[in-house]
Scaffold this motif. Structure first.
Motif, PDB file in Angstrom:
ATOM      1  N   THR A 125      27.073 -26.367  18.357  1.00  0.00           N
ATOM      2  CA  THR A 125      25.764 -25.715  18.391  1.00  0.00           C
ATOM      3  C   THR A 125      25.832 -24.297  17.847  1.00  0.00           C
ATOM      4  OG1 THR A 125      25.153 -27.000  20.342  1.00  0.00           O
ATOM      5  CG2 THR A 125      23.830 -25.044  19.853  1.00  0.00           C
ATOM      6  N   GLU A 126      24.995 -24.004  16.870  1.00  0.00           N
ATOM      7  CA  GLU A 126      24.892 -22.655  16.312  1.00  0.00           C
ATOM      8  C   GLU A 126      23.444 -22.406  15.923  1.00  0.00           C
ATOM      9  OE1 GLU A 126      27.405 -19.866  13.258  1.00  0.00           O
ATOM     10  OE2 GLU A 126      26.848 -21.862  12.542  1.00  0.00           O
ATOM     11  N   VAL A 127      22.885 -21.293  16.365  1.00  0.00           N
ATOM     12  CA  VAL A 127      21.490 -20.957  16.067  1.00  0.00           C
ATOM     13  C   VAL A 127      21.401 -19.475  15.706  1.00  0.00           C
ATOM     14  CG1 VAL A 127      20.603 -22.732  17.646  1.00  0.00           C
ATOM     15  CG2 VAL A 127      20.945 -20.393  18.474  1.00  0.00           C
ATOM     16  N   ASN A 183      27.129 -20.811  19.519  1.00  0.00           N
ATOM     17  CA  ASN A 183      27.375 -19.716  18.583  1.00  0.00           C
ATOM     18  C   ASN A 183      26.046 -19.135  18.101  1.00  0.00           C
ATOM     19  OD1 ASN A 183      30.105 -20.190  18.771  1.00  0.00           O
ATOM     20  ND2 ASN A 183      30.440 -20.288  16.570  1.00  0.00           N
ATOM     21  N   VAL A 184      26.105 -17.885  17.665  1.00  0.00           N
ATOM     22  CA  VAL A 184      24.924 -17.209  17.137  1.00  0.00           C
ATOM     23  C   VAL A 184      25.200 -16.802  15.699  1.00  0.00           C
ATOM     24  CG1 VAL A 184      23.378 -15.243  17.385  1.00  0.00           C
ATOM     25  CG2 VAL A 184      24.266 -16.381  19.428  1.00  0.00           C
ATOM     26  N   ARG A 185      24.359 -17.290  14.806  1.00  0.00           N
ATOM     27  CA  ARG A 185      24.529 -16.946  13.389  1.00  0.00           C
ATOM     28  C   ARG A 185      24.183 -15.489  13.148  1.00  0.00           C
ATOM     29  NH1 ARG A 185      22.227 -22.099  12.415  1.00  0.00           N
ATOM     30  NH2 ARG A 185      20.156 -21.135  12.399  1.00  0.00           N
ATOM     31  N   LEU A 207      31.318 -11.983  20.285  1.00  0.00           N
ATOM     32  CA  LEU A 207      30.976 -13.053  21.222  1.00  0.00           C
ATOM     33  C   LEU A 207      29.980 -14.035  20.622  1.00  0.00           C
ATOM     34  CD1 LEU A 207      30.688 -10.969  24.506  1.00  0.00           C
ATOM     35  CD2 LEU A 207      32.601 -12.377  23.746  1.00  0.00           C
ATOM     36  N   ASN A 208      29.438 -13.719  19.444  1.00  0.00           N
ATOM     37  CA  ASN A 208      28.602 -14.681  18.746  1.00  0.00           C
ATOM     38  C   ASN A 208      29.402 -15.877  18.265  1.00  0.00           C
ATOM     39  OD1 ASN A 208      29.557 -12.358  17.264  1.00  0.00           O
ATOM     40  ND2 ASN A 208      28.660 -13.240  15.433  1.00  0.00           N
ATOM     41  N   TYR A 209      30.747 -15.744  18.200  1.00  0.00           N
ATOM     42  CA  TYR A 209      31.626 -16.879  17.919  1.00  0.00           C
ATOM     43  C   TYR A 209      32.140 -17.409  19.261  1.00  0.00           C
ATOM     44  CZ  TYR A 209      31.490 -14.702  13.325  1.00  0.00           C
ATOM     45  OH  TYR A 209      31.075 -14.139  12.149  1.00  0.00           O
ATOM     46  N   THR A 256      16.350 -17.093  17.945  1.00  0.00           N
ATOM     47  CA  THR A 256      16.199 -18.471  18.436  1.00  0.00           C
ATOM     48  C   THR A 256      16.957 -18.655  19.736  1.00  0.00           C
ATOM     49  OG1 THR A 256      15.947 -19.334  16.189  1.00  0.00           O
ATOM     50  CG2 THR A 256      16.594 -20.906  17.896  1.00  0.00           C
ATOM     51  N   SER A 257      18.151 -18.076  19.799  1.00  0.00           N
ATOM     52  CA  SER A 257      18.960 -18.209  21.017  1.00  0.00           C
ATOM     53  C   SER A 257      18.264 -17.557  22.210  1.00  0.00           C
ATOM     54  CB  SER A 257      20.343 -17.583  20.812  1.00  0.00           C
ATOM     55  OG  SER A 257      20.284 -16.166  20.759  1.00  0.00           O
TER      56      SER A 257
END
Length: 352
Positions: free
Chosen positions: A316-318, A266-268, A280-282, A322-323
């Motif tokens: 995992t979430e960043v 995931n992307v915060r 799509l970040n979720y 960072t991603s």
């Protein structure tokens, strides 16, 4: 006394229990009002860009409109993705035709081609022998893939992380080409023949309109900017989701929950990230519940995260940048042979 379950057997019911909780909370219900509004806004923006191109005429400021058009088409792609996943309507046929119209008639790409590829990805994300997204000709995701290349290919693989984002400028052209190759094959179905007619009509009409409205140089520049920005934005939305996550060895079997969670990232971010990445970040929640409407993914995330923590499944979430750093570093390390991509947490646990 019943025999103790093996770890793999104990995981099988995890997803069923989570799905039941989500269903009881009503989080799988359709959000048609949201989608009607979003489709209307996106199509209105598309019409506004078309009018702007006609009114602006022979001007290099058209390149700004090409940039905006690319951003609008990325949002069309997200809507087509949602519809193909059955997120918008209760009727499968309505979802399928909405996806077909948006993909073929607006984007100029085949939804059948995309669905075939994307369904294989969802079934086995990051599995070396099954996921088409890790079986690309340009990028190498395993040392074995690098080893098969010649000197030039190995040189490229060692730098493929740094070259990844520049390469995305060609992604728009690549997507159109792959779609057309799929449609013109000999054993095309009746629906794929319909797709081919729609896609060819859309592409021909778009290119003809540009060259009728603008001088050849400006029309070519408009097309290049639109395709490049479209490729970068779309690729940048999909890239952080799985690249740099564990790659599953060929033939390995995993339970559904861990297969989807351990291989996804995931992307915060806030409203901007949700918009730019089309939800799509979720990615973890999307892979667990592919038909869940996009605006609901944010609501189900705390439930999924807590559930994973409770059962010892790494979640995992960043941050967004960072991603991207992880993606670049991972691709370079694979190219240099410095990292074993088969670092699957579940594989290590089961071996233990």
């Amino acid at each position: 006394m019943p025999a103790p379950q093996k770890p793999a057997q104990a995981y099988v019911s995890l997803y069923t229990d989570l799905l039941q909780t989500v269903r009881e909370l009503g989080l799988l219900k359709r959000r048609q009002g949201y989608y009607y509004t979003r489709i209307s806004v996106v199509l209105s923006a598309l019409a506004a860009v078309a009018v702007g191109v006609v009114l602006l005429g022979d001007s290099w400021y058209q390149l700004a409109l090409a940039f905006v058009l690319a951003l609008v088409l990325v949002q069309v792609a997200f809507l087509s993705h949602d519809s193909a996943h059955q997120q918008i309507f209760r009727s499968k046929a309505c979802n399928d035709w909405t996806a077909r119209i948006l993909a073929g008639g607006v984007l100029g790409m085949s939804v059948n081609w995309w669905r075939t590829k994307h369904n294989r990805h969802h079934a086995a994300p990051n599995q070396a022998d099954k996921d088409p997204d890790v079986q690309l000709d340009v990028l190498a995701f395993t040392p074995e893939a690098v080893a098969k290349r010649g000197p030039v290919g190995k040189w490229f693989a060692a730098r493929q992380g740094w070259l990844f984002f520049p390469l995305l400028t060609l992604e728009g052209v690549g997507l159109h080409a792959s779609s057309l190759r799929h449609l013109v094959r000999r054993k095309a179905t009746a629906l794929e023949r319909v797709d081919l007619a729609v896609v060819l009509t859309r592409l021909a009409a778009y290119v003809a309109a540009l060259y009728l409205l603008l001088p050849p140089g400006k029309a070519s520049a408009f097309l290049a900017v639109q395709l490049a920005v479209f490729g970068v934005c779309l690729g940048a939305a999909f890239a952080p989701n799985h690249k740099g996550m564990p790659i599953v060895p060929a033939g390995m079997k995993l339970d559904f929950l861990r297969r989807q969670v351990l291989m996804s990232r995931n992307v915060r971010g806030g409203v901007f990230t949700d918009f730019a990445m089309g939800g799509l970040n979720y990615q973890i929640e999307h892979h667990l519940f592919p038909s869940m409407p996009r605006p609901t993914l944010r609501r189900v995330q705390p439930i999924v995260r807590e559930y994973c923590e409770l059962h010892g499944v790494k979640y995992t979430e960043v941050g967004l940048f960072t991603s991207y750093g992880i993606v670049v570093t991972h691709l370079n390390e694979v190219g240099l042979g410095a990292r074993d991509p088969f670092q699957c947490p579940l594989a290590a646990q089961l071996r233990g």
